[in-house]
Design a protein around this motif. Structure first.
Motif, PDB file in Angstrom:
ATOM      1  N   THR A  42      23.040  11.874  40.305  1.00  0.00           N
ATOM      2  CA  THR A  42      24.258  11.185  40.586  1.00  0.00           C
ATOM      3  C   THR A  42      24.633  10.936  42.236  1.00  0.00           C
ATOM      4  O   THR A  42      25.104   9.971  42.658  1.00  0.00           O
ATOM      5  CB  THR A  42      25.542  11.169  39.852  1.00  0.00           C
ATOM      6  OG1 THR A  42      26.129  12.499  40.030  1.00  0.00           O
ATOM      7  CG2 THR A  42      25.057  10.984  38.279  1.00  0.00           C
ATOM      8  N   ASP A  43      24.633  12.086  42.876  1.00  0.00           N
ATOM      9  CA  ASP A  43      24.870  12.261  44.186  1.00  0.00           C
ATOM     10  C   ASP A  43      24.146  11.312  45.265  1.00  0.00           C
ATOM     11  O   ASP A  43      24.565  10.956  46.194  1.00  0.00           O
ATOM     12  CB  ASP A  43      24.753  13.718  44.740  1.00  0.00           C
ATOM     13  CG  ASP A  43      23.541  13.986  44.656  1.00  0.00           C
ATOM     14  OD1 ASP A  43      22.715  14.028  43.628  1.00  0.00           O
ATOM     15  OD2 ASP A  43      22.811  14.841  45.444  1.00  0.00           O
ATOM     16  N   THR A  44      22.885  10.684  44.782  1.00  0.00           N
ATOM     17  CA  THR A  44      22.038   9.927  45.216  1.00  0.00           C
ATOM     18  C   THR A  44      21.725   8.607  44.571  1.00  0.00           C
ATOM     19  O   THR A  44      20.925   7.770  44.823  1.00  0.00           O
ATOM     20  CB  THR A  44      20.584  10.402  45.712  1.00  0.00           C
ATOM     21  OG1 THR A  44      19.826  10.851  44.303  1.00  0.00           O
ATOM     22  CG2 THR A  44      20.732  11.829  46.206  1.00  0.00           C
ATOM     23  N   ARG A  45      22.590   8.385  43.666  1.00  0.00           N
ATOM     24  CA  ARG A  45      22.567   7.015  43.027  1.00  0.00           C
ATOM     25  C   ARG A  45      21.371   7.010  42.114  1.00  0.00           C
ATOM     26  O   ARG A  45      20.635   5.961  42.091  1.00  0.00           O
ATOM     27  CB  ARG A  45      22.796   5.870  43.901  1.00  0.00           C
ATOM     28  CG  ARG A  45      24.120   5.571  44.345  1.00  0.00           C
ATOM     29  CD  ARG A  45      24.422   4.652  45.347  1.00  0.00           C
ATOM     30  NE  ARG A  45      24.103   3.211  44.714  1.00  0.00           N
ATOM     31  CZ  ARG A  45      25.136   2.722  44.040  1.00  0.00           C
ATOM     32  NH1 ARG A  45      26.390   3.128  44.082  1.00  0.00           N
ATOM     33  NH2 ARG A  45      24.802   1.202  43.700  1.00  0.00           N
ATOM     34  N   ASN A  46      20.923   8.141  41.751  1.00  0.00           N
ATOM     35  CA  ASN A  46      19.876   8.435  40.917  1.00  0.00           C
ATOM     36  C   ASN A  46      18.554   8.038  41.847  1.00  0.00           C
ATOM     37  O   ASN A  46      17.595   7.429  40.852  1.00  0.00           O
ATOM     38  CB  ASN A  46      19.825   7.816  39.697  1.00  0.00           C
ATOM     39  CG  ASN A  46      20.999   8.443  38.965  1.00  0.00           C
ATOM     40  OD1 ASN A  46      21.060   9.545  38.609  1.00  0.00           O
ATOM     41  ND2 ASN A  46      21.807   7.689  38.363  1.00  0.00           N
ATOM     42  N   ALA A  47      18.588   8.221  42.933  1.00  0.00           N
ATOM     43  CA  ALA A  47      17.450   8.096  43.805  1.00  0.00           C
ATOM     44  C   ALA A  47      16.258   9.026  43.105  1.00  0.00           C
ATOM     45  O   ALA A  47      16.537  10.094  42.967  1.00  0.00           O
ATOM     46  CB  ALA A  47      17.467   8.024  45.149  1.00  0.00           C
ATOM     47  N   PHE A  48      15.053   8.454  43.209  1.00  0.00           N
ATOM     48  CA  PHE A  48      13.950   9.460  42.914  1.00  0.00           C
ATOM     49  C   PHE A  48      13.734  10.704  43.927  1.00  0.00           C
ATOM     50  O   PHE A  48      13.757  10.552  45.075  1.00  0.00           O
ATOM     51  CB  PHE A  48      12.407   8.592  42.818  1.00  0.00           C
ATOM     52  CG  PHE A  48      12.484   7.546  41.701  1.00  0.00           C
ATOM     53  CD1 PHE A  48      12.393   8.086  40.372  1.00  0.00           C
ATOM     54  CD2 PHE A  48      12.343   6.275  42.029  1.00  0.00           C
ATOM     55  CE1 PHE A  48      12.308   7.284  39.217  1.00  0.00           C
ATOM     56  CE2 PHE A  48      12.260   5.207  40.919  1.00  0.00           C
ATOM     57  CZ  PHE A  48      12.281   5.865  39.658  1.00  0.00           C
ATOM     58  N   SER A  49      13.349  11.794  43.148  1.00  0.00           N
ATOM     59  CA  SER A  49      13.019  12.717  43.800  1.00  0.00           C
ATOM     60  C   SER A  49      11.650  13.584  43.095  1.00  0.00           C
ATOM     61  O   SER A  49      11.446  13.106  41.794  1.00  0.00           O
ATOM     62  CB  SER A  49      13.962  13.898  44.142  1.00  0.00           C
ATOM     63  OG  SER A  49      14.295  14.545  42.343  1.00  0.00           O
ATOM     64  N   TRP A  50      11.039  14.478  43.589  1.00  0.00           N
ATOM     65  CA  TRP A  50       9.796  14.997  42.904  1.00  0.00           C
ATOM     66  C   TRP A  50      10.285  15.529  41.634  1.00  0.00           C
ATOM     67  O   TRP A  50       9.607  15.633  40.383  1.00  0.00           O
ATOM     68  CB  TRP A  50       9.013  16.200  43.839  1.00  0.00           C
ATOM     69  CG  TRP A  50       7.740  15.514  44.680  1.00  0.00           C
ATOM     70  CD1 TRP A  50       7.995  15.299  45.868  1.00  0.00           C
ATOM     71  CD2 TRP A  50       6.739  15.053  44.242  1.00  0.00           C
ATOM     72  NE1 TRP A  50       6.795  14.604  46.421  1.00  0.00           N
ATOM     73  CE2 TRP A  50       5.975  14.291  45.473  1.00  0.00           C
ATOM     74  CE3 TRP A  50       6.084  14.845  43.009  1.00  0.00           C
ATOM     75  CZ2 TRP A  50       4.641  14.051  45.173  1.00  0.00           C
ATOM     76  CZ3 TRP A  50       4.863  14.243  42.658  1.00  0.00           C
ATOM     77  CH2 TRP A  50       4.143  13.801  44.034  1.00  0.00           C
ATOM     78  N   GLU A  51      11.182  16.353  41.555  1.00  0.00           N
ATOM     79  CA  GLU A  51      11.921  17.235  40.491  1.00  0.00           C
ATOM     80  C   GLU A  51      12.587  16.139  39.373  1.00  0.00           C
ATOM     81  O   GLU A  51      12.048  16.432  38.259  1.00  0.00           O
ATOM     82  CB  GLU A  51      13.038  17.987  41.004  1.00  0.00           C
ATOM     83  CG  GLU A  51      13.961  18.855  40.036  1.00  0.00           C
ATOM     84  CD  GLU A  51      12.917  19.526  39.124  1.00  0.00           C
ATOM     85  OE1 GLU A  51      13.349  20.126  37.975  1.00  0.00           O
ATOM     86  OE2 GLU A  51      11.863  19.905  39.687  1.00  0.00           O
TER      87      GLU A  51
END
Length: 263
Positions: free
Chosen positions: A22-31
């Motif tokens: 939520t801290d990135t507005r659910n932006a994608f990360s590898w994890e």
């Protein structure tokens, strides 16, 4: 210890995957991509799961790629290629082609760029009235890279898809519904409850027939009509031998509710 970037829970025959970055507005990360893929694989192998829901915590559904990684130069060149091909593309191929069980996106907020593409890769979309949708890649100087050009054009036609992709315009939930991008729009506070109603209705149907129905619809997109008819006649030949088909026919004749076992 930080919270997992995606969560998974089971409610009866329904599996629910929730984005939780939520801290990135659910932006994608590898994890986050790794966890979603793991949960999809678990649900696929679990015979008790009949339908999946994909949703998110926080104010956004998914903001797509993390713009900070673009700005800091950490997502470019072959790193970018590998993140798309090994991560996001693998995920969307699972959603569209490899997972026979129906997947419903419960879109709780903005679905932007690759976030919109992930929603499009699901089989159906139930939208909160607070959700918004945008193929915003053009605003970052890149192209729709996670299936949007393929999926959106099949939903709304090439001219409208090009308009949305070349302008990056934001669609409201109601506008997305009018274009056929989402199946229904519901009050925000009722999003998961309304999505569960749809999921449970589908889960109550003969599970093998549900899975073959989904498969036949997607196979038809790249088949001639003759090939499609040959394929579905083969599917029905197999389904006619199942306990579920026999139970459905018996229940109809006996005027009772059928009980399906998925055999």
């Amino acid at each position: 210890m930080s919270e997992p970037q995606a969560l998974y829970k089971v409610e009866g025959p329904i599996g629910i995957i929730t984005l939780n970055r939520t801290d990135t507005r659910n932006a994608f990360s590898w994890e986050m991509v790794r966890l979603i893929q793991q949960f999809l694989d678990e649900a696929s192998a679990d015979d008790k799961i009949k339908v999946l829901i994909l949703t998110a915590n926080g104010a956004a559904f998914c903001a797509g790629a993390d713009v900070r990684e673009f700005a800091e130069g950490r997502l470019r060149g072959w790193v970018f290629k590998n993140f798309m091909w090994e991560g996001l593309h693998h995920l969307n191929l699972t959603l569209t082609e490899d997972m026979d069980k129906p997947i419903i996106a419960a879109v709780n907020g903005p679905a932007i760029g690759a976030g919109m593409d992930m929603a499009l890769a699901c089989d159906m979309r139930v939208s909160s009235d607070k959700a918004k949708f945008a193929e915003s890649y053009i605003n970052m100087g890149i192209i729709a890279g996670d299936g949007g050009a393929y999926l959106l054009s099949r939903l709304v036609g090439i001219p409208k898809a090009l308009e949305l992709m070349l302008t990056g315009d934001m669609l409201s939930a109601e506008e997305a519904f009018a274009l056929g991008i989402v199946n229904k729009v519901v009050p925000h506070e009722r999003l998961l409850a309304e999505t569960m109603v749809l999921a449970e209705k589908i889960a109550s149907k003969p599970p093998l027939a549900v899975r073959m129905m989904k498969r036949s619809v997607y196979q038809a997109q790249n088949s001639s009509f003759r090939s499609h008819l040959d394929c579905v006649s083969s599917h029905n030949a197999m389904l006619s031998e199942t306990e579920d088909h026999q139970e459905a026919a018996s229940a109809f004749m006996e005027k009772r509710k059928p009980t399906f076992k998925g055999k």
